[in-house]
Design a protein around this motif. Sequence first.
Motif, mmCIF file in Angstrom:
data_model
loop_
_atom_site.group_PDB
_atom_site.id
_atom_site.type_symbol
_atom_site.label_atom_id
_atom_site.label_comp_id
_atom_site.label_asym_id
_atom_site.label_seq_id
_atom_site.Cartn_x
_atom_site.Cartn_y
_atom_site.Cartn_z
ATOM 1 N N THR A 77 2.830 7.924 -39.328
ATOM 2 C CA THR A 77 1.732 8.793 -39.749
ATOM 3 C C THR A 77 2.230 9.998 -40.537
ATOM 4 O O THR A 77 1.463 10.613 -41.287
ATOM 5 N N PRO A 80 3.389 9.635 -45.368
ATOM 6 C CA PRO A 80 2.711 9.939 -46.632
ATOM 7 C C PRO A 80 2.832 11.402 -47.056
ATOM 8 O O PRO A 80 2.706 11.710 -48.239
ATOM 9 N N TYR A 106 -4.127 -0.384 -35.328
ATOM 10 C CA TYR A 106 -3.740 0.972 -35.728
ATOM 11 C C TYR A 106 -2.356 0.956 -36.366
ATOM 12 O O TYR A 106 -2.128 1.570 -37.412
ATOM 13 N N HIS A 109 -2.558 -0.594 -39.838
ATOM 14 C CA HIS A 109 -3.104 0.375 -40.795
ATOM 15 C C HIS A 109 -2.022 1.311 -41.300
ATOM 16 O O HIS A 109 -1.897 1.540 -42.518
ATOM 17 N N TRP A 110 -1.195 1.838 -40.390
ATOM 18 C CA TRP A 110 -0.202 2.828 -40.787
ATOM 19 C C TRP A 110 1.035 2.210 -41.440
ATOM 20 O O TRP A 110 1.715 2.865 -42.233
ATOM 21 N N ARG A 112 0.730 -0.072 -43.632
ATOM 22 C CA ARG A 112 0.253 -0.138 -45.007
ATOM 23 C C ARG A 112 0.082 1.258 -45.607
ATOM 24 O O ARG A 112 0.551 1.534 -46.719
ATOM 25 N N GLU A 113 -0.575 2.134 -44.874
ATOM 26 C CA GLU A 113 -0.891 3.472 -45.394
ATOM 27 C C GLU A 113 0.368 4.290 -45.663
ATOM 28 O O GLU A 113 0.417 5.080 -46.610
ATOM 29 N N SER A 114 1.386 4.113 -44.847
ATOM 30 C CA SER A 114 2.621 4.883 -44.991
ATOM 31 C C SER A 114 3.453 4.444 -46.183
ATOM 32 O O SER A 114 4.301 5.191 -46.676
#
Length: 222
Positions: A77, A80, A106, A109-110, A112-114
């Motif tokens: 988390t 990014p 969860y 998601h992170w 990918r998002e990170s």
Amino acid sequence: MKLLLTSGGVTNESIRDALVELLGKPISESHALCIPTAQWGHPMLGPTTVRRSVAAEPPFHRMTSLGWATLGVLELTALPSIGEDRWVPWVREADVLLVDGGDTTYLCHWIRESGLARVMPSLSETVWVGISAGSMVMTPRIGDDFVKWPSAPNDRTLGIVDFSIYPHLDHEQMPQNTMADAERWAADIAGPAYAIDDQTAIKVTDGTVEIISEGHWKAFGA
């Protein structure tokens, strides 16, 4: 990546031997990063369990207490906000990523998002060791029963492997995780899947799947 997908971590000598084989050198010479991110998404986990996992305190110690040359923490988390020029070298220098359990969607998601998902295909020599959600996130689907994060769009995950995983089979603290329940879950998954207990791991190298077990497990589907 080279995968060691476990239900409960490195719980016996067979799984430990498989880990050393994947590393290609002793654990004491290997550099590890622990990823606790999945814990934040699970309603039964939080600051205390994250600390216990990182500090290798029982019962959250079955990856971090193995005697690594170095052990660091990679919190997805945070990535990014600090930039890939900082964290990508940390990942590339690690021999192994220790990916903790918690909520699989969860964690997905992170990943990918990170930006970690974009880096993963280039980590051909890195070993990914998962516990529970840290293993399940590599599969195509986890089944609705395992979705706890309210913001999850569905039960779809990374699909790095082509089979699904039902963890903690017949666990004494999870009386609902029976073989009968695993069979019901597998019927909904409607694809290749394994139910594994905490003494079992799935090793994946170059697309070859090998079951490492001192416990019990069952394969479902084609």
